[in-house]
Motif scaffolding. Structure first.
Motif, PDB file in Angstrom:
ATOM      1  N   SER A 266      26.642  -4.821 -16.373  1.00  0.00           N
ATOM      2  CA  SER A 266      27.088  -5.420 -17.624  1.00  0.00           C
ATOM      3  C   SER A 266      26.756  -6.902 -17.608  1.00  0.00           C
ATOM      4  O   SER A 266      26.861  -7.571 -16.578  1.00  0.00           O
ATOM      5  N   ALA A 267      26.319  -7.419 -18.760  1.00  0.00           N
ATOM      6  CA  ALA A 267      25.986  -8.832 -18.865  1.00  0.00           C
ATOM      7  C   ALA A 267      27.253  -9.675 -18.841  1.00  0.00           C
ATOM      8  O   ALA A 267      28.276  -9.296 -19.404  1.00  0.00           O
ATOM      9  N   VAL A 268      27.167 -10.809 -18.170  1.00  0.00           N
ATOM     10  CA  VAL A 268      28.320 -11.703 -18.037  1.00  0.00           C
ATOM     11  C   VAL A 268      28.376 -12.628 -19.251  1.00  0.00           C
ATOM     12  O   VAL A 268      27.435 -13.388 -19.494  1.00  0.00           O
ATOM     13  N   PRO A 269      29.460 -12.617 -20.013  1.00  0.00           N
ATOM     14  CA  PRO A 269      29.556 -13.476 -21.195  1.00  0.00           C
ATOM     15  C   PRO A 269      29.993 -14.895 -20.836  1.00  0.00           C
ATOM     16  O   PRO A 269      30.464 -15.168 -19.725  1.00  0.00           O
ATOM     17  N   ASP A 270      29.860 -15.796 -21.801  1.00  0.00           N
ATOM     18  CA  ASP A 270      30.281 -17.186 -21.605  1.00  0.00           C
ATOM     19  C   ASP A 270      31.731 -17.281 -21.151  1.00  0.00           C
ATOM     20  O   ASP A 270      32.083 -18.157 -20.350  1.00  0.00           O
ATOM     21  N   SER A 271      32.585 -16.397 -21.667  1.00  0.00           N
ATOM     22  CA  SER A 271      34.011 -16.479 -21.356  1.00  0.00           C
ATOM     23  C   SER A 271      34.287 -16.331 -19.869  1.00  0.00           C
ATOM     24  O   SER A 271      35.261 -16.903 -19.353  1.00  0.00           O
ATOM     25  N   ILE A 272      33.452 -15.578 -19.155  1.00  0.00           N
ATOM     26  CA  ILE A 272      33.609 -15.452 -17.698  1.00  0.00           C
ATOM     27  C   ILE A 272      32.917 -16.606 -16.989  1.00  0.00           C
ATOM     28  O   ILE A 272      33.466 -17.191 -16.052  1.00  0.00           O
TER      29      ILE A 272
ATOM     30  N   GLN B  51      24.133 -11.093 -30.543  1.00  0.00           N
ATOM     31  CA  GLN B  51      24.844 -11.227 -29.273  1.00  0.00           C
ATOM     32  C   GLN B  51      24.549 -12.532 -28.535  1.00  0.00           C
ATOM     33  O   GLN B  51      25.224 -12.861 -27.562  1.00  0.00           O
ATOM     34  N   ARG B  52      23.558 -13.264 -28.989  1.00  0.00           N
ATOM     35  CA  ARG B  52      23.108 -14.423 -28.216  1.00  0.00           C
ATOM     36  C   ARG B  52      24.157 -15.524 -28.120  1.00  0.00           C
ATOM     37  O   ARG B  52      24.208 -16.260 -27.135  1.00  0.00           O
ATOM     38  N   GLU B  53      25.013 -15.644 -29.103  1.00  0.00           N
ATOM     39  CA  GLU B  53      26.023 -16.689 -29.059  1.00  0.00           C
ATOM     40  C   GLU B  53      27.070 -16.438 -27.981  1.00  0.00           C
ATOM     41  O   GLU B  53      27.810 -17.354 -27.616  1.00  0.00           O
ATOM     42  N   SER B  54      27.149 -15.217 -27.472  1.00  0.00           N
ATOM     43  CA  SER B  54      28.114 -14.902 -26.413  1.00  0.00           C
ATOM     44  C   SER B  54      27.553 -15.143 -25.023  1.00  0.00           C
ATOM     45  O   SER B  54      28.278 -15.031 -24.034  1.00  0.00           O
ATOM     46  N   PHE B  55      26.235 -15.476 -24.936  1.00  0.00           N
ATOM     47  CA  PHE B  55      25.578 -15.653 -23.636  1.00  0.00           C
ATOM     48  C   PHE B  55      24.716 -16.917 -23.681  1.00  0.00           C
ATOM     49  O   PHE B  55      23.538 -16.898 -23.329  1.00  0.00           O
ATOM     50  N   THR B  56      25.318 -18.020 -24.065  1.00  0.00           N
ATOM     51  CA  THR B  56      24.548 -19.249 -24.267  1.00  0.00           C
ATOM     52  C   THR B  56      24.122 -19.916 -22.966  1.00  0.00           C
ATOM     53  O   THR B  56      23.280 -20.814 -22.971  1.00  0.00           O
ATOM     54  N   TYR B  57      24.704 -19.508 -21.838  1.00  0.00           N
ATOM     55  CA  TYR B  57      24.379 -20.117 -20.541  1.00  0.00           C
ATOM     56  C   TYR B  57      23.015 -19.685 -20.008  1.00  0.00           C
ATOM     57  O   TYR B  57      22.545 -20.190 -18.992  1.00  0.00           O
ATOM     58  N   ARG B  58      22.359 -18.709 -20.651  1.00  0.00           N
ATOM     59  CA  ARG B  58      21.082 -18.192 -20.154  1.00  0.00           C
ATOM     60  C   ARG B  58      20.114 -19.339 -19.847  1.00  0.00           C
ATOM     61  O   ARG B  58      20.115 -20.355 -20.530  1.00  0.00           O
ATOM     62  N   ARG B  59      19.278 -19.120 -18.830  1.00  0.00           N
ATOM     63  CA  ARG B  59      18.327 -20.154 -18.431  1.00  0.00           C
ATOM     64  C   ARG B  59      16.902 -19.682 -18.686  1.00  0.00           C
ATOM     65  O   ARG B  59      16.541 -18.564 -18.324  1.00  0.00           O
ATOM     66  N   ALA B  60      16.104 -20.542 -19.308  1.00  0.00           N
ATOM     67  CA  ALA B  60      14.699 -20.221 -19.574  1.00  0.00           C
ATOM     68  C   ALA B  60      13.867 -20.529 -18.333  1.00  0.00           C
ATOM     69  O   ALA B  60      14.064 -21.554 -17.670  1.00  0.00           O
ATOM     70  N   ILE B  61      12.935 -19.624 -18.017  1.00  0.00           N
ATOM     71  CA  ILE B  61      11.996 -19.830 -16.909  1.00  0.00           C
ATOM     72  C   ILE B  61      10.692 -20.402 -17.454  1.00  0.00           C
ATOM     73  O   ILE B  61      10.206 -21.438 -17.022  1.00  0.00           O
TER      74      ILE B  61
END
Length: 305
Positions: free
Chosen positions: A150-156, A123-133
């Motif tokens: 629900s997790a927000v995907p890249d498409s949104i 699933q990680r390719e659908s949420f690539t915007y995640r930010r590392a702390i």
């Protein structure tokens, strides 16, 4: 909580292979309750290891339900399951997240602190915007609907100016209510522990100044130690002197105990925040021995006294 539990566990008390937050017995009970609470008007329901399948072929994951029931005594589980099913069915008739207007997205979005292992590799390719702390901790965006999140995907995310969306998400988390705040002190120095049913409680550390204000602390010029063992817990200590090195041990003990409860786990380690950012303070090796990093900003802070 029992810390010494010798002997081989029965099969029923071992973690369920599909719903690891629950034992084999507990998972079987949840599946049974789901099947019994499923409305007849919705047709037949078939239970699988980690999901239920409706007559139309729709699949309903049991992962979030498993975590929800773990927060409640077993006597409340029928009510939790019934409420969960009601939420699933109401969402089924609601607009898809992708179909929500931009202003609706902005009104629902929240930032959530998660362990880096939270998302399966698939699933990680659908949420690539995640930010590392820091290494092992990330932030993902969620839509906080009344019944589910629900997790927000890249498409949104791609529909927005990224900073506008993140600003809205962080502002929403900064207003999360604090249900309980306790002061704990084992003799090394006091720290505060926040407990809440909200799955965004740990996310309060994404805005440490806001968290301190909510807790009645005016400033932290030397930084803050904190632990986020689960999504429902935050423990923190405002550094006022070199004795903070001993508070690390107490915070780590708290984190280990809460992390071991298995509900929305994030990390059993201790971290440090200052105006310069975040860093990890503790780590453990394969044998379980704890090490404290003596090279970073935390040690620079306490050595400055």
């Amino acid at each position: 909580m029992g810390f010494l539990n010798f002997g081989k566990k029965s099969k029923e008390s071992q973690p369920d292979p599909d719903l690891e937050d629950l034992t084999v017995r507990e998972a079987a009970l949840v599946r049974s309750l789901f099947a019994s609470k499923w409305p007849e008007a919705e047709g037949a329901i078939t239970m699988h290891g980690d999901y239920a399948e409706g007559a139309s072929g729709a699949q309903y994951g049991l992962y979030n339900l498993a975590r929800a029931v773990k927060l409640k005594p077993e006597s409340d589980w029928p009510e939790v399951v019934e409420r969960h099913i009601s939420g699933l069915l109401s969402r089924q008739s609601a607009p898809r997240d992708e179909d929500l207007a931009d202003d609706e997205i902005l009104s629902l979005v929240k930032a959530r602190l998660i362990p880096s292992a939270y998302l399966p590799e698939t699933q990680r390719e659908s949420f690539t915007y995640r930010r590392a702390i820091v290494d092992g901790l990330e932030v993902i965006l969620m839509l906080d609907h009344p019944e589910i999140t629900s997790a927000v995907p890249d498409s949104i995310v791609d529909r927005f100016d990224a900073e506008q969306l993140w600003a809205a998400a962080l502002a929403a988390v900064s207003t999360e209510p604090i249900d309980e705040i306790h002061t704990l002190d084992t003799g090394n120095g006091a720290f505060q522990a926040i407990v809440s049913d909200s799955m965004f409680t740990a996310s309060r550390v994404l805005d440490i100044p806001g968290l301190l204000t909510a807790a009645g602390v005016s400033s932290a010029p030397h930084g803050v130690l904190f632990a986020v063992p689960s999504r429902h817990h935050v423990a923190f200590h405002v550094i006022t002197g070199p004795e903070a090195i001993y508070v690390v041990q107490d915070l780590h003990g708290f984190a280990q105990q809460m992390f071991g409860q298995g509900v929305g786990e994030i990390s059993a380690d201790v971290f440090y925040w200052s105006d310069a950012g975040y860093e990890q303070v503790t780590s453990s090796d394969e044998s379980g021995r704890i090490a404290v990093d003596g090279t970073g900003a935390f040690f620079a802070s306490i050595n400055g006294f």
